[in-house]
Design a protein around this motif. Structure first.
Motif, mmCIF file in Angstrom:
data_model
loop_
_atom_site.group_PDB
_atom_site.id
_atom_site.type_symbol
_atom_site.label_atom_id
_atom_site.label_comp_id
_atom_site.label_asym_id
_atom_site.label_seq_id
_atom_site.Cartn_x
_atom_site.Cartn_y
_atom_site.Cartn_z
ATOM 1 N N ARG A 92 -36.644 -82.740 8.282
ATOM 2 C CA ARG A 92 -36.663 -82.771 6.824
ATOM 3 C C ARG A 92 -35.622 -81.823 6.239
ATOM 4 N NH1 ARG A 92 -41.361 -80.578 2.801
ATOM 5 N NH2 ARG A 92 -40.513 -78.635 3.599
ATOM 6 N N ARG A 94 -34.903 -80.339 2.563
ATOM 7 C CA ARG A 94 -35.443 -80.223 1.204
ATOM 8 C C ARG A 94 -34.432 -79.492 0.320
ATOM 9 N NH1 ARG A 94 -39.880 -77.385 -1.852
ATOM 10 N NH2 ARG A 94 -40.865 -79.051 -3.059
ATOM 11 N N ARG A 121 -34.691 -86.717 7.058
ATOM 12 C CA ARG A 121 -35.456 -87.152 5.896
ATOM 13 C C ARG A 121 -35.124 -86.190 4.752
ATOM 14 N NH1 ARG A 121 -38.848 -86.214 9.766
ATOM 15 N NH2 ARG A 121 -40.042 -84.678 8.527
ATOM 16 N N GLU A 123 -35.382 -84.778 0.940
ATOM 17 C CA GLU A 123 -36.263 -84.655 -0.234
ATOM 18 C C GLU A 123 -35.525 -83.832 -1.286
ATOM 19 O OE1 GLU A 123 -40.331 -82.257 -1.411
ATOM 20 O OE2 GLU A 123 -40.158 -83.082 0.616
ATOM 21 N N ARG A 271 -29.036 -79.799 10.231
ATOM 22 C CA ARG A 271 -29.073 -80.719 9.101
ATOM 23 C C ARG A 271 -28.433 -80.107 7.856
ATOM 24 N NH1 ARG A 271 -34.126 -78.861 10.146
ATOM 25 N NH2 ARG A 271 -35.170 -77.737 8.434
#
Length: 296
Positions: A92, A94, A121, A123, A271
């Motif tokens: 993830r 964010r 992913r 967000e 990431r």
């Protein structure tokens, strides 16, 4: 310190209770409770306040969670990357980002990023307020002209300039008169804007008649002839080129920079590094013209 017990503590802290943590992780609730109790005993600290219906972190528990939760995540990611041969980023990401940049470009950027890195992913939370990256679990924040913060590091990836624009039918005021203005925020008193123009420095007397919270709304109101406004060049350059707006000058001494920031005490995850590289590739020179072209 028992890393397994620490990992279980962070699991419970992240989900706000033993029951939810057990359901989502597939771990027995009794095991999680025992592990946390053992950690509290080894530290000589109470990490949770256990109420009849709620479980809350104590001050010591909150500090431990903030300082170790991300480190354990990074350890897991590093182990996974090594095990997979250091392949594509995953997990993830964010991000907190300001309203205008999000509306104008971030949807397109994020879509391209997840298409390139399908195991990440993303967000995105759109907000202009300052955020606590550790407390609110952000991996990256994008901000305009951020205040210096010893806890954050990063890079400026875009620059912009603030220009004064008006509809073609609105004339520069004569003999020291005032021009109606559309401003951001709240209605203010009459003001004087100092401009740099091809003819040299000039001063423009303005009387705010309309206030809005969005630069996009301000641009639309100016296009209708409601008044002059100060707006980022990247937002209005196409309107100027098309003749829908006229540039009266550039606000003297105002520079706009967009920064991508992350906590200095964290290792730079794969990431986050990939997203920073993606921003750099999208805007290699970081100029307003590049952003305007990207929006087009």
């Amino acid at each position: 310190m028992d890393l397994l017990a620490l990992a279980d503590f962070n699991l419970v802290a992240r989900h706000g209770g033993f029951g939810k943590a057990a359901r989502l992780s597939g771990r027995p609730k009794a095991t999680l409770s025992r592990r946390v109790a053992e950690l509290e005993a080894s530290l000589g600290l109470r990490l949770f306040e256990r109420g009849a219906r709620a479980l809350k972190l104590t001050e010591e528990g909150r500090a431990l969670h903030e300082r170790t939760g991300q480190l354990l995540t990074e350890l897991e990611e590093t182990t996974a990357a090594i095990a997979s041969g250091g392949q594509a980023p995953r997990g993830r990401l964010r991000i907190s980002a300001p309203l205008l940049f999000s509306q104008a470009a971030l949807g397109k950027l994020a879509a391209g990023f997840v298409m390139r890195y399908p195991e990440v992913r993303v967000e995105i939370v759109v907000e202009d307020r300052p955020v606590d990256m550790i407390e609110e679990a952000y991996d990256l924040v994008i901000r305009v002209n951020p205040e210096p913060d010893i806890n954050l590091i990063g890079r400026a990836f875009l620059s912009d300039r603030q220009v004064v624009v008006a509809a073609p039918g609105l004339a520069w005021p004569q003999d020291g008169g005032q021009v109606p203005a559309v401003v951001r925020g709240a209605i203010s008193k009459a003001d004087t804007w100092k401009l740099t123009t091809p003819e040299g420095p000039r001063e423009l007397s303005v009387l705010p008649v309309l206030a809005m919270s969005s630069n996009v709304m301000i641009r639309d109101a100016v296009s209708m002839g409601a008044g002059a406004a100060r707006l980022p060049l990247s937002l209005v350059s196409r309107d100027i080129a098309a003749g829908r707006l006229v540039q009266w000058g550039e606000i003297e001494g105002v520079k706009i920079a967009l920064w991508a920031l992350y906590p200095s005490r964290r290792l730079l995850s794969a990431r986050v590094s990939a997203f920073l590289d993606y921003l750099k590739a999208a805007f290699p020179q970081g100029t307003p013209e590049e952003l305007a072209a990207y929006l087009g």
